[in-house]
Design a protein around this motif. Sequence first.
Motif, PDB file in Angstrom:
ATOM      1  N   UNK A 131       0.921  -1.341  -0.025  1.00  0.00           N
ATOM      2  CA  UNK A 131       0.123  -0.034   0.022  1.00  0.00           C
ATOM      3  C   UNK A 131       0.850   1.244   0.159  1.00  0.00           C
ATOM      4  N   UNK A 161      -4.700  -0.242  17.119  1.00  0.00           N
ATOM      5  CA  UNK A 161      -4.697   0.883  15.956  1.00  0.00           C
ATOM      6  C   UNK A 161      -4.248   2.341  16.986  1.00  0.00           C
ATOM      7  N   UNK A 171      -0.576   1.704  10.947  1.00  0.00           N
ATOM      8  CA  UNK A 171      -0.156   2.794  10.278  1.00  0.00           C
ATOM      9  C   UNK A 171       0.138   3.794  11.171  1.00  0.00           C
ATOM     10  N   UNK A 218      -1.141   9.840   9.840  1.00  0.00           N
ATOM     11  CA  UNK A 218      -2.187   9.743   8.840  1.00  0.00           C
ATOM     12  C   UNK A 218      -3.548  10.385   9.604  1.00  0.00           C
ATOM     13  N   UNK A 219      -3.832  10.220  10.777  1.00  0.00           N
ATOM     14  CA  UNK A 219      -5.109  10.582  11.312  1.00  0.00           C
ATOM     15  C   UNK A 219      -5.149  12.128  11.326  1.00  0.00           C
ATOM     16  N   UNK A 220      -6.399  12.806  11.509  1.00  0.00           N
ATOM     17  CA  UNK A 220      -6.680  14.147  11.504  1.00  0.00           C
ATOM     18  C   UNK A 220      -6.095  14.507  12.713  1.00  0.00           C
ATOM     19  N   UNK A 233      -7.426  14.136  16.349  1.00  0.00           N
ATOM     20  CA  UNK A 233      -7.442  12.809  16.714  1.00  0.00           C
ATOM     21  C   UNK A 233      -6.013  12.169  17.292  1.00  0.00           C
ATOM     22  N   UNK A 288     -10.044   1.224   9.978  1.00  0.00           N
ATOM     23  CA  UNK A 288      -9.831   1.153   8.798  1.00  0.00           C
ATOM     24  C   UNK A 288     -10.404   2.151   7.760  1.00  0.00           C
ATOM     25  N   UNK A 291     -11.255   5.206   8.659  1.00  0.00           N
ATOM     26  CA  UNK A 291     -10.800   6.319   8.908  1.00  0.00           C
ATOM     27  C   UNK A 291      -9.304   6.681   8.158  1.00  0.00           C
ATOM     28  N   UNK A 292      -8.648   5.254   8.333  1.00  0.00           N
ATOM     29  CA  UNK A 292      -7.375   5.360   7.803  1.00  0.00           C
ATOM     30  C   UNK A 292      -7.477   5.675   6.195  1.00  0.00           C
ATOM     31  N   UNK A 293      -8.407   5.167   5.610  1.00  0.00           N
ATOM     32  CA  UNK A 293      -8.519   5.411   4.092  1.00  0.00           C
ATOM     33  C   UNK A 293      -9.126   6.657   3.833  1.00  0.00           C
ATOM     34  N   UNK A 317      -8.586   9.302   5.661  1.00  0.00           N
ATOM     35  CA  UNK A 317      -7.390  10.352   6.142  1.00  0.00           C
ATOM     36  C   UNK A 317      -6.325  10.381   4.994  1.00  0.00           C
TER      37      UNK A 317
END
Lengths: 264, 252
Positions: free
Chosen positions: A39, A186, A192, A196-198, A201, B27, B29-31, B33
């Motif tokens: 990915x 998570x 990840x 990546x998160x807002x 968050x 998952x 949210x990950x996608x 984001x």
Amino acid sequence: MKKYWQVFQISLQQELYYRASFIMDRARSITIVIAFYAFWTALFSDRATLLGFSKSQMLTYVLGMNILRALIFSDKTWEMLREINMGRLSYYLIRPISYIRYCLCRDMADKCMHLVSSVLEVSFALLILNIPFYVPRDFLTVLTFLTASAFAMLLYFLMTYAVGALAFWTAESMGPRFCFELFLEFAAGAFFPLDVLPRSLKTAFELLPFSSLLYFPLNIFLERLDPEALLRGFAIQIFWIGIFFYFTRAIWNKGLQAYCAEGG
Amino acid sequence: MAFLMQFGNRWSSLGWLGGKMIRFIFFFIFLSAIFRHVPSVANYSLAEVALFFLTFNLVDIGAQIFFRGLYMIGRDIREGDMDFYLIQPVHPLFRISSNLVDFLDFLTLIPVTALIFYMLPKVMGNLSSVEILWRGFLYLLLCVNGVLIAFSIHVLIASITVRTQQMETTIWLYRDISSLGRFPVDVYSNLFQAFLTFVVPIAVMVSYPSKAVLGFLSLEQIFFSFIVSGALLIFSQFTWKSALKKYCSVSS
């Protein structure tokens, strides 16, 4: 000390005996690595940096994730739930052995096996796929990373021990444990990086104990933290270790009072 | 009985359900984001990648609901329950599969289905009504086909377990490999895509339905997917029957 060394050795032998289960555990980790490696590689195909990560940093995060998952998240607390629920805890309580140290030794054996396997897997992946691996420029970084990882192991042990103590009050603790484990993985950045998160968050997750387990040590290894962030990270880790140390001890003592050896 | 058991253990069931929902939400949210930072992944837009992810969940949950019991076959053999199932006037595969129907998955299916209905118009754009109906029908058909493939793989693993009285952990290997279908298989290397299409047909199972909706599936590939499921079904039934012939009771 000798008896705990024996527990460690027996646990190691057990791990080696139930090879199929061990291999399946590893297969699970490997598929996560494959999925995220592919990915992120696809995402980096037309750009040099993303979310403040270079390609080598991101792929090192994915591989490091595999190693730290093995080191930190390998544990036997599921067995602890069964032992409490089926009354088998009594066997340990009447023996001249500390149950917490016994669990710690059992966990260490599990961690050793998984760690060796994950290091081999990552080395193999590096050789075969020619992955650009990020090597820290400073040796001090490696030492700091190892310290943070050791704290992370301790914190994880205390947390799972606290959640495991739920089994003293209910025979239905497996479901909540599963829920906790998934949230933890998570929120720890085990799938990840939290970048990546807002932002809101991410900030919230950084204050929770979970990010100290994986996201923080990996960011140290990738040299993405300035001295201030490093100190803050360690302060958060130590704060949560302190909290969980007292909380876990208290809940465990309460649990032992509630324990009635059902089925034992 | 499975329903009563799950709702009798409320806290445990709530925990399992919560865990499944957390995995799904994170998952998602990950996608979402990640698409705030990139316009596409392997040339797919957010809505398209989300459809792949949701379809994976739809097929996976569908298989989980009906074939959960097959996960317990090793225990059934060891504890002698298998002998009991074999003498009952019902197909043993049905008996074992329905031993544990995961009703919690019906609940996880609700948000997945709702989101699929939300995403489908987004990815189909300005197609004619006939084209929308055709692609929708194909999507549904290929999802059912995916569940059939999942069923065949479950039966194959169950057959191996009957033959060897172990190897039930193989089901987890399958589960892990199938989780690679969360993302469009196009993100993987060509060799790995071939593995996921021809060796363990996860791509056919979970990616083909979405590709059909997006119009990326040729007629040959549609036929191929039905041939794969048909062949796997026949092979799995043959293997199951042959495993039963070799079955010797171990503990009753």
